[in-house]
Design a protein around this motif. Sequence first.
Motif, PDB file in Angstrom:
ATOM      1  N   UNK A   1     -24.719 -39.987  21.607  1.00 34.01           N
ATOM      2  CA  UNK A   1     -24.892 -40.807  20.411  1.00 34.01           C
ATOM      3  C   UNK A   1     -26.017 -40.263  19.534  1.00 34.01           C
ATOM      4  N   UNK A   2     -25.979 -40.669  18.269  1.00 39.31           N
ATOM      5  CA  UNK A   2     -27.060 -40.342  17.345  1.00 39.31           C
ATOM      6  C   UNK A   2     -28.257 -41.244  17.653  1.00 39.31           C
ATOM      7  N   UNK A   3     -29.401 -40.639  17.880  1.00 38.89           N
ATOM      8  CA  UNK A   3     -30.620 -41.398  18.138  1.00 38.89           C
ATOM      9  C   UNK A   3     -31.447 -41.485  16.859  1.00 38.89           C
ATOM     10  N   UNK A   4     -32.044 -42.648  16.647  1.00 40.52           N
ATOM     11  CA  UNK A   4     -32.844 -42.870  15.440  1.00 40.52           C
ATOM     12  C   UNK A   4     -34.288 -42.475  15.726  1.00 40.52           C
ATOM     13  N   UNK A   5     -34.837 -41.527  14.952  1.00 46.17           N
ATOM     14  CA  UNK A   5     -36.210 -41.090  15.215  1.00 46.17           C
ATOM     15  C   UNK A   5     -37.253 -42.044  14.655  1.00 46.17           C
ATOM     16  N   UNK A   6     -38.494 -41.860  15.076  1.00 44.81           N
ATOM     17  CA  UNK A   6     -39.692 -42.531  14.571  1.00 44.81           C
ATOM     18  C   UNK A   6     -39.804 -43.994  15.012  1.00 44.81           C
ATOM     19  N   UNK A   7     -38.704 -44.753  14.941  1.00 41.26           N
ATOM     20  CA  UNK A   7     -38.783 -46.171  15.269  1.00 41.26           C
ATOM     21  C   UNK A   7     -39.223 -46.408  16.702  1.00 41.26           C
ATOM     22  N   UNK A   8     -38.832 -45.504  17.614  1.00 43.11           N
ATOM     23  CA  UNK A   8     -39.211 -45.688  19.013  1.00 43.11           C
ATOM     24  C   UNK A   8     -40.716 -45.560  19.202  1.00 43.11           C
ATOM     25  N   UNK A   9     -41.333 -44.594  18.530  1.00 49.30           N
ATOM     26  CA  UNK A   9     -42.772 -44.422  18.653  1.00 49.30           C
ATOM     27  C   UNK A   9     -43.544 -45.466  17.857  1.00 49.30           C
TER      28      UNK A   9
ATOM     29  N   UNK B   1     -40.507 -36.417  19.201  1.00 49.80           N
ATOM     30  CA  UNK B   1     -41.126 -36.089  20.491  1.00 49.80           C
ATOM     31  C   UNK B   1     -40.166 -36.305  21.650  1.00 49.80           C
ATOM     32  N   UNK B   2     -39.168 -37.184  21.429  1.00 52.34           N
ATOM     33  CA  UNK B   2     -38.306 -37.588  22.540  1.00 52.34           C
ATOM     34  C   UNK B   2     -36.905 -36.976  22.516  1.00 52.34           C
ATOM     35  N   UNK B   3     -36.486 -36.370  21.403  1.00 49.84           N
ATOM     36  CA  UNK B   3     -35.146 -35.788  21.380  1.00 49.84           C
ATOM     37  C   UNK B   3     -35.018 -34.751  20.279  1.00 49.84           C
ATOM     38  N   UNK B   4     -33.934 -33.988  20.354  1.00 48.37           N
ATOM     39  CA  UNK B   4     -33.641 -32.913  19.401  1.00 48.37           C
ATOM     40  C   UNK B   4     -32.125 -32.920  19.199  1.00 48.37           C
ATOM     41  N   UNK B   5     -31.657 -33.241  17.968  1.00 46.27           N
ATOM     42  CA  UNK B   5     -30.222 -33.385  17.726  1.00 46.27           C
ATOM     43  C   UNK B   5     -29.807 -32.726  16.409  1.00 46.27           C
ATOM     44  N   UNK B   6     -28.483 -32.504  16.309  1.00 40.39           N
ATOM     45  CA  UNK B   6     -27.895 -32.009  15.062  1.00 40.39           C
ATOM     46  C   UNK B   6     -26.908 -33.047  14.543  1.00 40.39           C
ATOM     47  N   UNK B   7     -27.103 -33.454  13.299  1.00 45.66           N
ATOM     48  CA  UNK B   7     -26.249 -34.464  12.684  1.00 45.66           C
ATOM     49  C   UNK B   7     -25.373 -33.826  11.616  1.00 45.66           C
ATOM     50  N   UNK B   8     -24.274 -34.541  11.322  1.00 48.89           N
ATOM     51  CA  UNK B   8     -23.384 -34.129  10.239  1.00 48.89           C
ATOM     52  C   UNK B   8     -23.122 -35.330   9.335  1.00 48.89           C
ATOM     53  N   UNK B   9     -23.308 -35.134   8.023  1.00 47.63           N
ATOM     54  CA  UNK B   9     -23.001 -36.175   7.036  1.00 47.63           C
ATOM     55  C   UNK B   9     -21.936 -35.612   6.109  1.00 47.63           C
ATOM     56  N   UNK B  10     -20.846 -36.334   5.986  1.00 47.31           N
ATOM     57  CA  UNK B  10     -19.782 -35.849   5.110  1.00 47.31           C
ATOM     58  C   UNK B  10     -19.066 -37.032   4.467  1.00 47.31           C
ATOM     59  N   UNK B  11     -18.385 -36.736   3.357  1.00 44.19           N
ATOM     60  CA  UNK B  11     -17.633 -37.795   2.693  1.00 44.19           C
ATOM     61  C   UNK B  11     -17.522 -37.561   1.201  1.00 44.19           C
ATOM     62  N   UNK B  12     -17.349 -38.667   0.488  1.00 36.94           N
ATOM     63  CA  UNK B  12     -17.093 -38.640  -0.950  1.00 36.94           C
ATOM     64  C   UNK B  12     -18.273 -39.276  -1.670  1.00 36.94           C
ATOM     65  N   UNK B  13     -18.752 -38.622  -2.754  1.00 35.03           N
ATOM     66  CA  UNK B  13     -19.859 -39.177  -3.532  1.00 35.03           C
ATOM     67  C   UNK B  13     -19.643 -38.874  -5.011  1.00 35.03           C
TER      68      UNK B  13
END
Length: 654
Positions: A231-239, A201-213
């Motif tokens: 910065x990357x904002x963490x969803x749900x926890x704020x509400x 409800x409070x933000x809209x972002x695009x994240x990228x996850x990359x690396x070795x697995x």
Amino acid sequence: MKFPKQKIFKVLLILALVLGVLFLGFYSFRDSLLKQAIAKVTHKMNVEYNSTFSVKSASFDGLSGIKLTNVILVPKNADTLFNIQKIETSISLSNLLIGDVQIGTLKINNGYIQLVKKGKVRNFDAFLKKDDTEKKTDEKRKYADFAYRIISKLLNLVPTDMKLENLNFKIDDNGKTALVIINKLVLNNKELETNLHVKSKNFDQRWNIKGFADPRNKKADIRFFNLDTGAIKVPYLDERYNLKASFDSIRLNVENIDKDGSELHIDGYTSISNLKINHPKIASKDVVIKNARFDYRFLLGEDFISIDSTSTMQLNKIKVHPYVSYNTESDTVYTLKVDIPKMKAQDFIVSLPDGLFTHFQGMEATGNFDYKLDFKFNKNKPNKLVFDSKLNKEDLKITKYGEADLNKLNGEFVYRAIIQNVLQRPVLVGNANPNYTPLDQISPYLRKCVLTTEDPSFFSHRGFINEAFKQSILKNIRTKKFSRGASTISMQLIKNVFLTREKTLSRKLEEILLVYILENNRVVSKERMLEVYFNIIEWGPNVYGIGEASHFYFQKRPSDLSVDECLYLATIIPKPRKFMYQFNDEGNLKDYALQNQKFLRNLMFRRGLLVPEDTLGQLPVYISGNARSLIRIKVPDSATVPVDSLSMGEEFDL
């Protein structure tokens, strides 16, 4: 004994024919076997989890590939748990023959997984119930074996090659929502890369996850970034929890998961940059941690789980070696050890998180220190709790104070209490205030009474009392909440003069550090600290300091107070604004209040602070000052009582 080559050849040929027949049999009947497997899952979901599981179509693709369409799981009387349009996967047949499911490849197209809570009903509750087969037994769980088995099963379910497209993950907690849209996630040749679209409800972002697995070798090195600015904002926890959190990047590294005999070792590290947290229970402003890293080594055995002491936590320039253990070998024992190796005091100050220690901003120090904490709690023997805190100094000296200048206590200053976030009237702490009372002009009985109730070892401790901390910890553990503190007069003084009364982690941490500096750097003498304390503490509504209190209650100077009057004043310190409720409608102290004073008097007798001669000729406590106007005294209808404007509740000004 030698076998002819012809016989060996015949044996191998027969074995090959048998395997061939088995393979052809499996190949011929595999579709029906697949349908039977799906039917079993459907039945189990219905019977054990009260859910409907359905697959529109299922077929083999090649030797080990499986294709599924429209895979849906719906718990009864709840929202759909998942609905996936297309799944393609392959399974290792060799592992399957030994009863181990190991996914080789996985492709998922179009679908969603959602966790929904409406009222008290959650669509995943049925899957949280404990399996009846896992009944409690007297046999202890072997933590290393159990953890390694779970980790291995989970990693086997992670495919070596994976491609997810247009898969949504939703959370809806009674209107508190978060949505993660996986536009594309690819794991190919052990390289992971994905683009996520995160909405709340409070933000809209695009994240990228990359690396070795590398799930088969139990290794990974993954990073989180923000594709957009900021910065990357963490969803749900704020509400959900009123916790606002954000960060620039996170790195998670798993170097080794290895079981050696009866012990399981998990090694790696995790780091985060520019972590920002905001929660009213933590601090009144944003808390910022610029750089933090945790090099961990988890050890699990048959009867213990621990973070090994070789682990290192780093917060900016502060390095900490923690040891945390949960051991059930004989009793249930919790252990915590903290070791901060020798470091520069100034490096420690500048490494404190912004927003968490605002009163230390601008502080400067020289010298070094190291610190050790040893804590152990035996659940079956709580009274044997160990709490040992040691700080070793090396030429440690504060050369410049920050916002909280402790030297302020040595001179004249204005004190203003804060009650329920409201700033109270100013009180001058100094001789220019006619109510200010030097320590030698305060009744020695009052000094003894207050020290007995508030801090008996004030003149011998250095700000903290280890035994009080132990008792506080024990009660908080028993009640499972922070129901008791361990406050000394030094701590009360710091809290009142320099800090607010907000119940936050920030305020408590600042209080502890400021008290340590005050007491261990001899900034202020004990006598001066006690004198300031007596002249600022609240002793009634809008009554501050003993000079005001002695007149407010007894129309006396502090030096003229009797023993019983001093006992009374000492017992109302915890709740001074509610002093009037200790009196009955005849203006006399209620029985429980008299019992409190009797208990304090007898305690002082036992400690040699009072002798019987001190209480000879004492009269019951009588409130004669302005405080009497706040006591509800019932006046008989037939009585003729002369009117005293002050005693009838007229406003008074101190």
